[in-house]
Write a protein that holds these residues in place. Structure first.
Motif, PDB file in Angstrom:
ATOM      1  N   LYS A 140       0.841  -1.195   0.000  1.00 53.46           N
ATOM      2  CA  LYS A 140       0.000   0.000   0.000  1.00 53.46           C
ATOM      3  C   LYS A 140       0.883   1.256   0.000  1.00 53.46           C
ATOM      4  CE  LYS A 140      -4.157   1.336   2.385  1.00 53.46           C
ATOM      5  NZ  LYS A 140      -4.880   1.136   3.621  1.00 53.46           N
ATOM      6  N   ASP A 141       1.908   1.246   0.870  1.00 59.43           N
ATOM      7  CA  ASP A 141       2.770   2.424   0.992  1.00 59.43           C
ATOM      8  C   ASP A 141       3.720   2.575  -0.192  1.00 59.43           C
ATOM      9  OD1 ASP A 141       1.493   2.924   3.300  1.00 59.43           O
ATOM     10  OD2 ASP A 141       3.046   2.143   4.633  1.00 59.43           O
ATOM     11  N   GLU A 179      -1.350  -1.774  -6.239  1.00 53.81           N
ATOM     12  CA  GLU A 179      -2.804  -1.966  -6.127  1.00 53.81           C
ATOM     13  C   GLU A 179      -3.132  -3.002  -5.052  1.00 53.81           C
ATOM     14  OE1 GLU A 179      -4.805  -3.390  -9.649  1.00 53.81           O
ATOM     15  OE2 GLU A 179      -6.726  -3.513  -8.562  1.00 53.81           O
ATOM     16  N   VAL A 180      -3.982  -2.572  -4.132  1.00 56.94           N
ATOM     17  CA  VAL A 180      -4.337  -3.430  -3.009  1.00 56.94           C
ATOM     18  C   VAL A 180      -5.851  -3.442  -2.885  1.00 56.94           C
ATOM     19  CG1 VAL A 180      -4.327  -3.442  -0.503  1.00 56.94           C
ATOM     20  CG2 VAL A 180      -2.201  -3.068  -1.710  1.00 56.94           C
ATOM     21  N   ILE A 200      -2.906  -8.064  -1.714  1.00 59.34           N
ATOM     22  CA  ILE A 200      -2.144  -7.426  -2.795  1.00 59.34           C
ATOM     23  C   ILE A 200      -2.595  -8.080  -4.112  1.00 59.34           C
ATOM     24  CG2 ILE A 200       0.167  -7.011  -3.712  1.00 59.34           C
ATOM     25  CD1 ILE A 200       1.187  -7.525  -0.766  1.00 59.34           C
TER      26      ILE A 200
END
Ligand SMILES: Cc1cc2nc3c(=O)[nH]c(=O)nc-3n(C[C@H](O)[C@H](O)[C@H](O)COP(=O)(O)OP(=O)(O)OC[C@H]3O[C@@H](n4cnc5c(N)ncnc54)[C@H](O)[C@@H]3O)c2cc1C
Ligand SMILES: NC(=O)c1ccc[n+]([C@@H]2O[C@H](COP(=O)([O-])OP(=O)(O)OC[C@H]3O[C@@H](n4cnc5c(N)ncnc54)[C@H](O)[C@@H]3O)[C@@H](O)[C@H]2O)c1
Ligand code: SF4
Ligand code: FES
Length: 809
Positions: free
Chosen positions: A250-251, A255-256, A260
């Motif tokens: 995410k960081d 794309e999550v 993932i």
């Protein structure tokens, strides 16, 4: 020196990530590999944490790849290092502590975190998830200090945690939201059977309960539910599911969704970044079992090594609960709807249940309870979506003619593709097993386990591994199944006993020399076994080899975890006298006995005696040894019977005392317990004893093969007799037949299953001559026994060597 090989970075040092790296190494992938892991440990088998908690494994036992493995394979390992971000522009992986690593390819395998219910009190001391070694250590510590635990969640994890805590002596309640346990794997029937079995094993349940608060000050003291009721608990385990750990992705702008997001080649939305394991979402699914993770790893490893591979198209999952004595299996669909054709069989007496679901005659799911022998076949059939046929029906429902099953099963193994994964927990393919057998000449599942890892975790794949062994060895299989009581010899127990008799071998050393032991001195498994077999064959001449016995037997007392000992004096039939009680009290006070405990077998256990005081306690008690440490007759439990009880039809106390006096001190393959009851009300619980005796109006009924321990088994009715003499003769014959044919350490519960009840009946009940011969042989052996406490007191050298030396080994 810098290498010009591509740099591969793995984030997450768990089973999925390292499993993928292992496969890349096998395929010869030319990468410089760096691994980051948040935990301080090298890769371990998370599955086995349930066994660490239960006490059957240690943390060291579950390490899969030790630090040398990383070193030997040129892998740079950073443990205790959490990655925070991937910088796609600079092609760098960045860790919390400032460490960075350049990459050409990255695999994210960050797994999951325990889901902790967001309710007031969930951050209090004493509230844990069950995910890693540190959680497990917290649970082991809590069990030493606190009495009452609650496990929130009645799924696979919650039930394994609850049983582990019960084994550690805690009073455990599973708090479950739904009305059925494991509702994601089982239907109502199987769930009810499971609950009843776990209740029998000591787990309590609060069903249909929603926890709204954890109460207490700093430390948790209880749970409050939405219906206003409360439950006391000083320790709470949250086992309400898992949350994919997507923070790094995410960081990093990947794309999550829930996990993932990856395509069929495990590629994320960021170039050269891949994801496998529980953190991954493939076609909308996040998995929580290892088999799918290895399947993902296989595809990714091939892809990264440029080896042709099929895409990953998703997995069909199956589950097995790892609680001994509770056999449950579920694969594919498990709740029947009008679309399904249902095949089912339930046996309330054997407590087994089998259900197979078909859709358009294709096998789409199965649930088994109690007997999971068909789990491997069903798992495969569900995975293949196989069509139901008469043959398959006969095979899996057990209605085929005798003898056909084995052949059909090897045929089904034959049809498996080489790359098919046999052991989901450890990602071992059929080819790896076949190669291990053919290249190394293996003949046992244990050898295959040591070489490939197959069967070393949940054990669910063992039947298929056996079938592969059978398929590869052909006629050699029957022979190999009989061999090897341990790694020191290829001889079976029966062969060893036959050779001892035929060649007149008299000591363990001689047995090992003459029979060609691989290890001259034997091992801790075979030495006590051979010593027992020699004593059983030559009751009058065999000189017991104390050094071959386990420490408790050598000391004739049980050593406790603080190094002190327990002493249990014999009380025939569980009956004592005021004089003996006074003596026990005086000695206990004099030697500062910490606790006097009434045992399950109706004896008094004097706990916490200092090593040097043990012989003095025996001397001053001047009572026979109760053999609480030995593979011998422990106790004969009795009810009050006809002497005092108004229901009693037989004098159970006298009969119990008579049997205990008669058979005490004799060696058996394993510990041996008896019970005698005055009437069928069965107050002294004959059903869980090796021999249980129940009085009736006309005489006695004898039950054999019961066990109340880790693998509970209800005893089988063996016969009814009219007189006390007949009863004694039957007991003698059963005991001697067990002594002569039992494998060392095999309880009668396993012996009866192995030999077959009908066979034992034929030998003992249908053949008077053999029965009498067995009874005579046990009588002869009994003439040779001596009380070990008295013997030790008269043997100054042994006494001082054992009780005055500082180390016990
Ligand atoms: C008690 C228990 C019993 C189980 N029994 C079974 C069973 O019988 N059968 C079965 O199939 N499955 C079982 N499972 C589930 C199985 O263990 C998991 O599916 C499997 O371990 C998941 O592997 P993984 O590599 O995806 O994740 P994990 O094993 O969770 O590994 C991920 C690793 O990545 C590390 N990590 C996370 N974030 C970072 C970061 N940012 N930087 C560096 N490192 C990071 C974590 O600390 C962890 O060590 C069980 C699980 C538990 C807890
Ligand atoms: N033998 C095995 O295969 C095994 C063993 C342990 C863990 N695991 C895996 O580990 C993961 C975690 O296991 P798990 O059992 O926590 O997950 P799970 O999702 O399988 O089960 C969680 C259970 O908790 C219940 N629950 C949810 N909220 C609740 C609440 N507020 N109060 C009470 N109950 C509630 C759910 O109804 C569900 O039955 C899973 O992926 C599981 O497959 C597998
Ligand atoms: S088993 Fe029968 S005889 Fe023995 S105590 Fe119970 S009721 Fe009385
Ligand atoms: S499938 Fe679990 S050990 Fe093989």
């Amino acid at each position: 020196m810098t290498s010009n090989r591509e740099k591969l970075v793995l984030i997450g040092n768990g089973m999925a990530g390292v499993g993928t790296i292992e496969q890349i190494l096998k395929l010869g992938g030319a990468y410089d590999i760096t691994v980051f892991g948040s935990e301080p440990h090298p890769n371990y088998n998370r599955i086995m944490l349930s066994y660490v908690l239960e006490g059957s494994k240690t943390v060291d036992d579950i390490i899969l790849n030790d630090r040398n493995w990383y070193k030997d394979n040129g892998i740079t390992l950073h443990t205790g290092t959490t990655v925070t971000r991937i910088d796609g522009d600079k092609r760098q992986v960045i860790a919390e502590n400032g460490l960075t690593a350049h990459y050409d390819k990255v695999i994210i395998a960050t797994g999951s975190n325990s889901f902790i219910l967001p309710i007031p009190g969930s951050t209090k001391e004493g509230v844990v998830g069950f995910r890693d070694i540190s959680d497990c250590e917290a649970m082991l510590e809590a069990a030493k200090q606190y009495g009452k635990a609650a496990v929130i969640g009645g799924g696979l994890l919650g039930l394994e945690a609850a049983k582990g805590l019960v084994n550690l002596g805690m009073d455990v309640t599973v708090v479950h939201l739904m009305e059925d346990l494991m509702e994601r794997q089982l239907d109502h029937t199987a769930a009810s059977m499971l609950k009843a079995e776990l209740e029998r094993q000591g787990v309590k349940f609060a069903m249909g309960k929603q926890t709204v608060e954890l109460t207490g000050d700093e430390r948790v003291s209880g749970l409050r539910f939405n219906d206003g009721t409360e439950l006391e608990a000083q320790f709470v385990v949250m086992a309400v599911g898992i949350k994919p750990n997507v923070a790094v992705a995410k960081d990093s702008g990947i794309e999550v969704n829930r996990g993932i997001v990856v395509n069929d080649y495990l590629q994320t939305s960021l170039a050269d970044v891949y994801s496998v394991g529980e953190c991954t979402e493939h076609r909308g699914v996040c998995y929580g079992l290892v088999a799918p993770l290895f399947e993902q790893g296989t595809v990714l490893a091939k892809y990264l090594c440029g080896v042709e591979t099929k895409p990953y198209e998703g997995s069909v999952v199956s589950t097995k609960l790892k609680i001994s004595g509770v056999d449950v299996f579920s694969a594919g669909e498990f709740i029947d709807t009008p679309e399904h054709t249902v095949i089912s069989a339930k046996d309330d007496w054997k407590r087994t249940y089998k259900k197979i679901l078909l859709k358009d005659n294709l096998i789409v799911g199965a649930v088994l309870f109690g007997d999971v022998t068909e789990s491997a076949s069903l798992q495969k059939l569900v995975k293949q979506g196989a069509e139901m046929t008469d043959d398959i029906y006969a095979d899996v429902m057990g209605t085929g003619c005798c003898g056909g099953g084995g052949a059909k099963k090897t045929a089904s193994v034959e049809s498996m593709s080489d790359e098919e994964i046999v052991c989901g927990c450890n990602g071992v393919t059929k080819k790896a097993i076949v190669d291990a057998i053919t290249e190394n000449g293996f003949t046992t599942v244990d050898e295959i386990k040591a070489c490939t890892g197959a069967t070393r975790s949940c054990g669910g794949c063992k039947p298929v591994v056996e079938q592969i062994l059978q398929y590869v060895l052909g006629d050699g299989f029957e022979q190999s199944m009989k061999t090897g009581i341990c790694g020191c010899t290829t001889l079976s127990r029966d062969e060893i006993v036959a050779e001892i008799r035929a060649k007149g071998l008299t000591t363990t050393k001689e047995v090992m020399n003459v029979l060609g032991w691989k290890q001259e001195e034997g091992c801790s498994k075979c030495r006590p076994a051979v010593n027992y077999y020699l004593g059983m064959i030559y009751p009058d001449t065999h000189k017991d080899e104390k050094e071959s016995r386990f420490v408790n037997e050598r000391m004739s007392a049980n050593i406790q975890k603080d190094g002190t000992f327990t002493v249990v004096p014999r009380m025939y039939g569980g009956v004592t006298t005021p004089e003996d009680l006074k003596k026990i009290a005086d000695v206990s006070i004099k030697y500062d006995v910490k606790v006097v405990k009434v045992t399950g077998g109706q004896r008094l256990d004097l706990i916490g005696i200092k090593k040097e005081d043990v012989p003095k306690v025996w001397e001053e008690l001047d009572m026979p040894s109760g053999y609480a440490y030995a593979k011998s007759l422990r106790t004969v439990k009795t009810c009050v019977g006809s002497q005092f009880c108004r229901f009693g039809t037989q004098d159970s106390m006298s009969m119990g005392a008579l049997l205990e006096r008669k058979y005490e001190r004799l060696d058996f393959p394993a510990k041996f317990k008896m019970a005698v009851n005055g009437c069928p009300r069965n107050c002294a619980e004959s059903c869980t004893k090796d021999i249980g005796i129940v009085g009736n109006d006309g005489g006695w009924e004898v039950f054999i093969g019961g066990n109340g321990g880790i693998k509970p088994r209800i005893a089988d009715s063996f016969c009814k007799v009219k007189t006390d003499d007949e009863l004694v003769e039957i007991c003698s014959a059963v005991m001697q037949y067990y002594r002569e044919t039992g494998n060392y350490l095999e309880r009668t519960s396993e012996w009866v299953e192995r030999m077959g009840l009908e066979h034992i009946k034929t030998v003992i009940l249908d053949n008077e001559e053999e029965r009498k011969a067995l009874a005579q042989r046990i009588d002869f052996a009994l003439t040779q026994v001596q009380d070990p406490w008295k013997k030790m007191l008269n043997d100054g050298a042994t006494r001082s060597a054992l009780f005055e030396a500082t180390e016990i080994r």
